[in-house]
Motif scaffolding. Structure first.
Motif, PDB file in Angstrom:
ATOM      1  N   GLY A   1      57.713  -6.571  70.701  1.00 40.46           N
ATOM      2  CA  GLY A   1      56.820  -5.664  71.404  1.00 40.46           C
ATOM      3  C   GLY A   1      56.306  -4.483  70.584  1.00 40.46           C
ATOM      4  N   MET A   2      57.340  -4.054  69.796  1.00 41.90           N
ATOM      5  CA  MET A   2      57.095  -3.119  68.734  1.00 41.90           C
ATOM      6  C   MET A   2      56.123  -3.614  67.756  1.00 41.90           C
ATOM      7  N   ALA A   3      56.687  -4.546  67.215  1.00 37.98           N
ATOM      8  CA  ALA A   3      55.783  -5.224  66.081  1.00 37.98           C
ATOM      9  C   ALA A   3      54.277  -5.507  66.555  1.00 37.98           C
ATOM     10  N   SER A   4      54.030  -5.982  67.762  1.00 39.92           N
ATOM     11  CA  SER A   4      53.099  -6.541  68.294  1.00 39.92           C
ATOM     12  C   SER A   4      51.892  -5.281  68.522  1.00 39.92           C
ATOM     13  N   MET A   5      52.582  -4.202  69.071  1.00 39.43           N
ATOM     14  CA  MET A   5      51.654  -2.817  69.380  1.00 39.43           C
ATOM     15  C   MET A   5      51.487  -2.209  67.982  1.00 39.43           C
ATOM     16  N   VAL A   6      52.369  -2.227  67.047  1.00 35.32           N
ATOM     17  CA  VAL A   6      51.935  -1.613  65.866  1.00 35.32           C
ATOM     18  C   VAL A   6      50.946  -2.433  64.820  1.00 35.32           C
ATOM     19  N   LEU A   7      50.842  -3.698  65.051  1.00 36.87           N
ATOM     20  CA  LEU A   7      49.740  -4.640  64.490  1.00 36.87           C
ATOM     21  C   LEU A   7      48.503  -4.375  65.130  1.00 36.87           C
TER      22      LEU A   7
ATOM     23  N   TRP B   1      43.468   6.852  67.977  1.00 35.52           N
ATOM     24  CA  TRP B   1      44.577   6.918  69.032  1.00 35.52           C
ATOM     25  C   TRP B   1      45.122   8.206  68.962  1.00 35.52           C
ATOM     26  N   GLY B   2      44.761   9.365  68.314  1.00 41.11           N
ATOM     27  CA  GLY B   2      45.154  10.689  68.494  1.00 41.11           C
ATOM     28  C   GLY B   2      46.501  10.759  67.719  1.00 41.11           C
ATOM     29  N   ASN B   3      47.285  11.889  68.162  1.00 44.49           N
ATOM     30  CA  ASN B   3      48.505  12.366  67.444  1.00 44.49           C
ATOM     31  C   ASN B   3      49.664  11.044  67.523  1.00 44.49           C
ATOM     32  N   LEU B   4      49.995  10.960  65.893  1.00 41.45           N
ATOM     33  CA  LEU B   4      50.797   9.795  65.884  1.00 41.45           C
ATOM     34  C   LEU B   4      52.129   9.907  66.365  1.00 41.45           C
ATOM     35  N   VAL B   5      52.818  10.962  66.300  1.00 42.81           N
ATOM     36  CA  VAL B   5      54.143  11.049  67.134  1.00 42.81           C
ATOM     37  C   VAL B   5      54.284  10.902  68.469  1.00 42.81           C
ATOM     38  N   GLY B   6      53.028  11.480  69.003  1.00 40.57           N
ATOM     39  CA  GLY B   6      52.822  11.117  70.425  1.00 40.57           C
ATOM     40  C   GLY B   6      52.937   9.693  70.681  1.00 40.57           C
ATOM     41  N   LEU B   7      51.941   9.156  69.925  1.00 34.70           N
ATOM     42  CA  LEU B   7      51.534   7.751  70.143  1.00 34.70           C
ATOM     43  C   LEU B   7      52.780   6.988  69.759  1.00 34.70           C
ATOM     44  N   GLY B   8      53.722   7.106  69.071  1.00 39.51           N
ATOM     45  CA  GLY B   8      54.985   6.403  68.740  1.00 39.51           C
ATOM     46  C   GLY B   8      55.795   6.364  69.683  1.00 39.51           C
ATOM     47  N   LEU B   9      55.800   7.805  70.354  1.00 40.27           N
ATOM     48  CA  LEU B   9      56.585   7.983  71.807  1.00 40.27           C
ATOM     49  C   LEU B   9      56.166   7.166  72.874  1.00 40.27           C
ATOM     50  N   VAL B  10      54.883   7.292  73.142  1.00 42.86           N
ATOM     51  CA  VAL B  10      54.368   6.271  74.183  1.00 42.86           C
ATOM     52  C   VAL B  10      54.467   4.778  74.094  1.00 42.86           C
ATOM     53  N   VAL B  11      54.397   4.188  72.887  1.00 44.41           N
ATOM     54  CA  VAL B  11      54.447   3.035  72.615  1.00 44.41           C
ATOM     55  C   VAL B  11      55.986   2.655  72.776  1.00 44.41           C
ATOM     56  N   LEU B  12      56.948   3.224  72.135  1.00 47.90           N
ATOM     57  CA  LEU B  12      58.325   2.851  72.325  1.00 47.90           C
ATOM     58  C   LEU B  12      58.670   2.935  73.903  1.00 47.90           C
ATOM     59  N   ALA B  13      58.281   3.741  74.577  1.00 43.48           N
ATOM     60  CA  ALA B  13      58.430   3.906  76.037  1.00 43.48           C
ATOM     61  C   ALA B  13      57.813   2.680  76.759  1.00 43.48           C
ATOM     62  N   GLY B  14      56.691   2.594  76.481  1.00 41.22           N
ATOM     63  CA  GLY B  14      56.014   1.212  76.967  1.00 41.22           C
ATOM     64  C   GLY B  14      56.616   0.038  76.600  1.00 41.22           C
ATOM     65  N   VAL B  15      57.050  -0.001  75.497  1.00 38.32           N
ATOM     66  CA  VAL B  15      57.835  -1.711  75.018  1.00 38.32           C
ATOM     67  C   VAL B  15      59.240  -1.687  75.721  1.00 38.32           C
ATOM     68  N   LEU B  16      59.867  -0.619  76.126  1.00 38.63           N
ATOM     69  CA  LEU B  16      61.086  -0.446  76.708  1.00 38.63           C
ATOM     70  C   LEU B  16      61.023  -0.976  78.067  1.00 38.63           C
ATOM     71  N   ALA B  17      59.776  -0.184  78.705  1.00 37.35           N
ATOM     72  CA  ALA B  17      59.505  -0.487  80.384  1.00 37.35           C
ATOM     73  C   ALA B  17      59.150  -1.962  80.479  1.00 37.35           C
ATOM     74  N   ALA B  18      58.337  -2.463  79.830  1.00 38.42           N
ATOM     75  CA  ALA B  18      57.796  -3.725  79.624  1.00 38.42           C
ATOM     76  C   ALA B  18      59.041  -4.871  79.649  1.00 38.42           C
ATOM     77  N   THR B  19      60.178  -4.486  78.666  1.00 38.41           N
ATOM     78  CA  THR B  19      61.147  -5.226  78.474  1.00 38.41           C
ATOM     79  C   THR B  19      62.225  -5.322  79.863  1.00 38.41           C
TER      80      THR B  19
END
Length: 383
Positions: A246-252, A265-283
């Motif tokens: 999930g993380m690899a897919s989102m990063v690519l 995409w905006g602030n990279l730190v915020g983007l990283g938090l959102v992506v990680l939270a989204g991947v965990l929620a989907a999982t």
């Protein structure tokens, strides 16, 4: 943990060999984002409507409408103003599509405003440009409403009708404020790119958490449990695979969409938090579904239905929340909504702290569905 990593690595090699994971993780979201970008790429871009004005009055109030209202709106870029000399000329331009709308200020307009007589600004709109005509009507309505308000105010205090004319011509007719549409709102290309990424994320992570059912049906799960491998390690390996892919897919996808479509995409730190939270929620969501399915095939069907339903409610294809009413409330139950909302905040210049509410909502989905999955898998692995 080492055992879980080995199991995750083994499953990853198997998934990469059948190419299905690659299709869901990268090819389909990129392909659909490209198609949507071609079809709807111009949606949301600034539009300048061509409008004309026929000043048959040439008085103080009509001058206030032209110079105090239309000119400032023209300077804002919303309209391109053209002065016509006759009604016939203006209507011909509207009919030919050269103007989206025509303002007709009748003779005696200023005098009527001063005397309190009934008068109006007429708008002739192009049937093929409904949005331009609507913009013109809104401008005229705003001005005439202000004129009516001033006239009533003067009448209530017992002023002379001439005072009404002076009040209208001296007041600021319109205030034009530039509010960037990108604030708290994704542009269409970014919206579709983000929508496709989070939509297919739910299909991507299912390959890991559903692997337990495949192992059980193939008989390999029993052999794993017969070896010195704990049930926790088996489940952890499947979850790790889901999170990793999930993380690899989102990063690519984030990198590819930034390069191919110019997505910001905006602030990279915020983007990283959102992506990680989204991947965990989907999982968590996909793991909970698989935990209560009877088999791998049924799990795949349930997961597909749920992923499509949540994606539609959450706005992966269309900003459903903007419809208001019941649909706006229903969208809140979808992780997709919170993911896209956080990205909208980032696109509007939000910091990592500003998107924490969205991250917290996604974390809530992870906790609830993760607990359901743990309960279901505890029985499933022991069966």
């Amino acid at each position: 943990m080492r055992t879980a990593l080995l199991i995750a690595g083994k499953d990853l090699r198997q998934r990469l060999r059948d190419r299905t994971l690659l299709m869901y993780a990268l090819l389909l979201p990129l392909g659909l984002a490209f198609v949507f970008n071609l079809v709807f790429g111009g949606v949301g871009e600034e539009t300048t409507f061509k409008v004309g004005v026929l000043d048959g009055d040439r008085g103080a109030v009509s001058a206030q409408f032209v110079d105090g209202v239309l000119r400032p709106v023209e300077e804002s870029g919303a309209i391109a103003l053209r002065t016509v000399q006759s009604r016939g000329e203006g209507e011909k331009l509207v009919e030919d599509g050269d103007l989206a709308a025509l303002f007709v200020i009748p003779p005696g307009f200023t005098a009527a405003v001063g005397s309190g007589a009934e008068t109006a600004i007429e708008v002739v709109g192009d049937a093929d440009s409904p949005f331009g005509a609507q913009v013109a009507r809104s401008i005229a309505t705003s001005f005439t409403s202000q004129v009516t308000t001033v006239r009533l105010a003067v009448a209530l205090v017992g002023g002379d009708p001439e005072d009404a004319r002076r009040a209208v011509t001296s007041a600021e007719a319109v205030a034009v404020q530039d509010v960037a549409a990108s604030d708290k709102q994704l542009d269409w290309s970014t919206y579709m790119a983000a929508g496709m990424a989070v939509f297919f994320l739910f299909f991507t992570v299912q390959f890991g958490v559903s692997g337990v059912l495949e192992e059980r049906e193939n008989g390999t799960l029993a052999r794993l449990l017969a070896a010195p491998v704990s049930r926790t390690s088996v489940l952890a390996g499947k979850v790790l695979l889901s999170v990793f892919v999930g993380m690899a897919s989102m990063v690519l996808l984030i990198v590819a969409m930034a390069l191919l479509f110019g997505v910001q995409w905006g602030n990279l730190v915020g983007l990283g938090l959102v992506v990680l939270a989204g991947v965990l929620a989907a999982t968590g969501v996909m793991a909970a579904v698989a935990a209560f399915a009877r088999g791998h095939e049924q799990a795949g069907q349930w997961q597909a239905v749920l992923a499509i339903t949540l994606g539609a409610l959450g706005g992966s294809f269309f900003p459903v929340a903007q419809l208001g009413g019941v649909m706006s409330k229903l969208s809140l139950i979808s992780p997709h909504y919170w993911f896209l909302r956080a990205l909208s905040d980032l696109s509007g210049g939000a910091s990592a702290v500003d998107v924490l509410p969205g991250v917290a909502a996604l974390t809530g989905f992870t906790v609830v569905t993760g607990a359901l999955a743990a309960y279901g898998w505890r029985k499933r692995v022991g069966a």
